[in-house]
Design a protein around this motif. Sequence first.
Motif, PDB file in Angstrom:
ATOM      1  N   GLU A 134       9.231   2.743 -14.036  1.00 43.01           N
ATOM      2  CA  GLU A 134       8.457   3.869 -13.507  1.00 43.01           C
ATOM      3  C   GLU A 134       8.087   3.732 -12.038  1.00 43.01           C
ATOM      4  OE1 GLU A 134       5.108   4.500 -16.040  1.00 43.01           O
ATOM      5  OE2 GLU A 134       6.352   4.750 -17.809  1.00 43.01           O
ATOM      6  N   SER A 135       7.891   2.504 -11.561  1.00 46.92           N
ATOM      7  CA  SER A 135       7.431   2.349 -10.186  1.00 46.92           C
ATOM      8  C   SER A 135       8.334   1.490  -9.317  1.00 46.92           C
ATOM      9  CB  SER A 135       6.006   1.766 -10.185  1.00 46.92           C
ATOM     10  OG  SER A 135       6.022   0.487 -10.789  1.00 46.92           O
ATOM     11  N   ALA A 136       9.541   1.181  -9.786  1.00 45.42           N
ATOM     12  CA  ALA A 136      10.481   0.371  -9.002  1.00 45.42           C
ATOM     13  C   ALA A 136      11.661   1.233  -8.591  1.00 45.42           C
ATOM     14  CB  ALA A 136      10.952  -0.840  -9.796  1.00 45.42           C
ATOM     15  N   HIS A 137      11.664   1.630  -7.320  1.00 47.24           N
ATOM     16  CA  HIS A 137      12.716   2.507  -6.813  1.00 47.24           C
ATOM     17  C   HIS A 137      13.530   1.771  -5.751  1.00 47.24           C
ATOM     18  CE1 HIS A 137      10.489   5.696  -8.787  1.00 47.24           C
ATOM     19  NE2 HIS A 137       9.425   5.336  -8.097  1.00 47.24           N
ATOM     20  N   VAL A 138      14.834   2.021  -5.775  1.00 51.16           N
ATOM     21  CA  VAL A 138      15.723   1.502  -4.741  1.00 51.16           C
ATOM     22  C   VAL A 138      16.407   2.708  -4.121  1.00 51.16           C
ATOM     23  CG1 VAL A 138      17.692   0.010  -4.221  1.00 51.16           C
ATOM     24  CG2 VAL A 138      16.095  -0.641  -6.025  1.00 51.16           C
ATOM     25  N   PHE A 139      16.304   2.822  -2.795  1.00 54.34           N
ATOM     26  CA  PHE A 139      16.915   3.922  -2.058  1.00 54.34           C
ATOM     27  C   PHE A 139      18.155   3.380  -1.366  1.00 54.34           C
ATOM     28  CE2 PHE A 139      12.169   4.626  -1.413  1.00 54.34           C
ATOM     29  CZ  PHE A 139      12.028   5.318  -2.603  1.00 54.34           C
ATOM     30  N   ALA A 167      20.852  -3.942   5.542  1.00 60.80           N
ATOM     31  CA  ALA A 167      19.478  -4.030   6.021  1.00 60.80           C
ATOM     32  C   ALA A 167      18.574  -3.606   4.871  1.00 60.80           C
ATOM     33  CB  ALA A 167      19.272  -3.115   7.214  1.00 60.80           C
ATOM     34  N   LEU A 168      17.506  -4.350   4.636  1.00 58.42           N
ATOM     35  CA  LEU A 168      16.580  -4.080   3.552  1.00 58.42           C
ATOM     36  C   LEU A 168      15.197  -3.833   4.140  1.00 58.42           C
ATOM     37  CD1 LEU A 168      15.868  -4.105   0.503  1.00 58.42           C
ATOM     38  CD2 LEU A 168      15.546  -6.565   0.721  1.00 58.42           C
ATOM     39  N   THR A 169      14.600  -2.702   3.791  1.00 55.20           N
ATOM     40  CA  THR A 169      13.257  -2.382   4.246  1.00 55.20           C
ATOM     41  C   THR A 169      12.446  -1.836   3.068  1.00 55.20           C
ATOM     42  OG1 THR A 169      13.944  -0.147   4.884  1.00 55.20           O
ATOM     43  CG2 THR A 169      13.949  -1.826   6.612  1.00 55.20           C
ATOM     44  N   VAL A 170      11.133  -1.881   3.197  1.00 53.04           N
ATOM     45  CA  VAL A 170      10.246  -1.221   2.241  1.00 53.04           C
ATOM     46  C   VAL A 170       9.990   0.164   2.808  1.00 53.04           C
ATOM     47  CG1 VAL A 170       7.996  -1.271   1.124  1.00 53.04           C
ATOM     48  CG2 VAL A 170       9.220  -3.407   1.542  1.00 53.04           C
ATOM     49  N   ALA A 171      10.218   1.195   2.002  1.00 51.90           N
ATOM     50  CA  ALA A 171      10.099   2.570   2.487  1.00 51.90           C
ATOM     51  C   ALA A 171       9.156   3.372   1.596  1.00 51.90           C
ATOM     52  CB  ALA A 171      11.476   3.230   2.507  1.00 51.90           C
ATOM     53  N   GLY A 175       0.798  -1.218   0.000  1.00 50.22           N
ATOM     54  CA  GLY A 175       0.000   0.000   0.000  1.00 50.22           C
ATOM     55  C   GLY A 175       0.833   1.271   0.000  1.00 50.22           C
ATOM     56  N   ILE A 176       2.066   1.155  -0.460  1.00 49.08           N
ATOM     57  CA  ILE A 176       2.957   2.323  -0.486  1.00 49.08           C
ATOM     58  C   ILE A 176       2.764   3.056  -1.803  1.00 49.08           C
ATOM     59  CG2 ILE A 176       5.371   3.034  -0.510  1.00 49.08           C
ATOM     60  CD1 ILE A 176       5.966   0.770   1.381  1.00 49.08           C
ATOM     61  N   GLN A 177       2.788   4.373  -1.724  1.00 43.66           N
ATOM     62  CA  GLN A 177       2.611   5.194  -2.907  1.00 43.66           C
ATOM     63  C   GLN A 177       3.625   4.803  -3.979  1.00 43.66           C
ATOM     64  OE1 GLN A 177       3.742   6.284   0.056  1.00 43.66           O
ATOM     65  NE2 GLN A 177       2.379   7.813   0.891  1.00 43.66           N
ATOM     66  N   GLN A 178       3.368   5.295  -5.174  1.00 46.49           N
ATOM     67  CA  GLN A 178       4.242   4.991  -6.302  1.00 46.49           C
ATOM     68  C   GLN A 178       5.670   5.504  -6.068  1.00 46.49           C
ATOM     69  OE1 GLN A 178       2.492   5.936 -10.057  1.00 46.49           O
ATOM     70  NE2 GLN A 178       4.185   5.106 -11.207  1.00 46.49           N
ATOM     71  N   GLU A 179       5.852   6.429  -5.150  1.00 46.95           N
ATOM     72  CA  GLU A 179       7.182   6.955  -4.848  1.00 46.95           C
ATOM     73  C   GLU A 179       7.960   6.021  -3.928  1.00 46.95           C
ATOM     74  OE1 GLU A 179       4.348   8.960  -3.995  1.00 46.95           O
ATOM     75  OE2 GLU A 179       4.328   9.633  -6.062  1.00 46.95           O
ATOM     76  N   GLY A 180       7.318   5.009  -3.371  1.00 45.52           N
ATOM     77  CA  GLY A 180       7.961   4.097  -2.432  1.00 45.52           C
ATOM     78  C   GLY A 180       8.897   3.133  -3.127  1.00 45.52           C
ATOM     79  N   GLY A 181       9.672   2.410  -2.316  1.00 47.83           N
ATOM     80  CA  GLY A 181      10.599   1.441  -2.878  1.00 47.83           C
ATOM     81  C   GLY A 181      11.313   0.662  -1.799  1.00 47.83           C
ATOM     82  N   LEU A 182      12.365  -0.026  -2.204  1.00 47.71           N
ATOM     83  CA  LEU A 182      13.207  -0.752  -1.257  1.00 47.71           C
ATOM     84  C   LEU A 182      14.327   0.162  -0.803  1.00 47.71           C
ATOM     85  CD1 LEU A 182      13.749  -4.276  -2.839  1.00 47.71           C
ATOM     86  CD2 LEU A 182      12.092  -3.586  -1.134  1.00 47.71           C
ATOM     87  N   ARG A 183      14.692   0.077   0.466  1.00 55.46           N
ATOM     88  CA  ARG A 183      15.794   0.894   0.991  1.00 55.46           C
ATOM     89  C   ARG A 183      16.856  -0.013   1.581  1.00 55.46           C
ATOM     90  NH1 ARG A 183      17.814   3.896   5.486  1.00 55.46           N
ATOM     91  NH2 ARG A 183      18.769   5.805   4.689  1.00 55.46           N
TER      92      ARG A 183
END
Length: 97
Positions: A60-65, A42-46, A20-28
């Motif tokens: 477009e919707s797969a971000h890695v921070f 450490a891997l989290t969903v952010a 349920g994370i906005q399209q700006e979300g991703g893995l950190r």
Amino acid sequence: MLAVTEAAAEAISALTAQGGIQQEGGLRFAMQASSDSEAALALTVAPAPTEGDQVVTANESAHVFLEEEAASYLSDKVLDVQPDTDGQLSFAVLEQA
């Protein structure tokens, strides 16, 4: 810079949508000390990157921070997904070819 396979990008998109994370979300990815004083990833969903994070966008919707230390560690790596012994998909960090 960290490379992201198409399979990993699809998994990231599915994971953030499921969470349920906005399209700006991703893995950190961030570095953290483990119990034996060695650094570990450490891997989290952010929902969004933290200030100072490097952002890798695979589609477009797969971000890695990437936190600064993690970005340095992962600069020559590839993020992929691979099945484990039970057939479940898991993220894997591999060497770039």
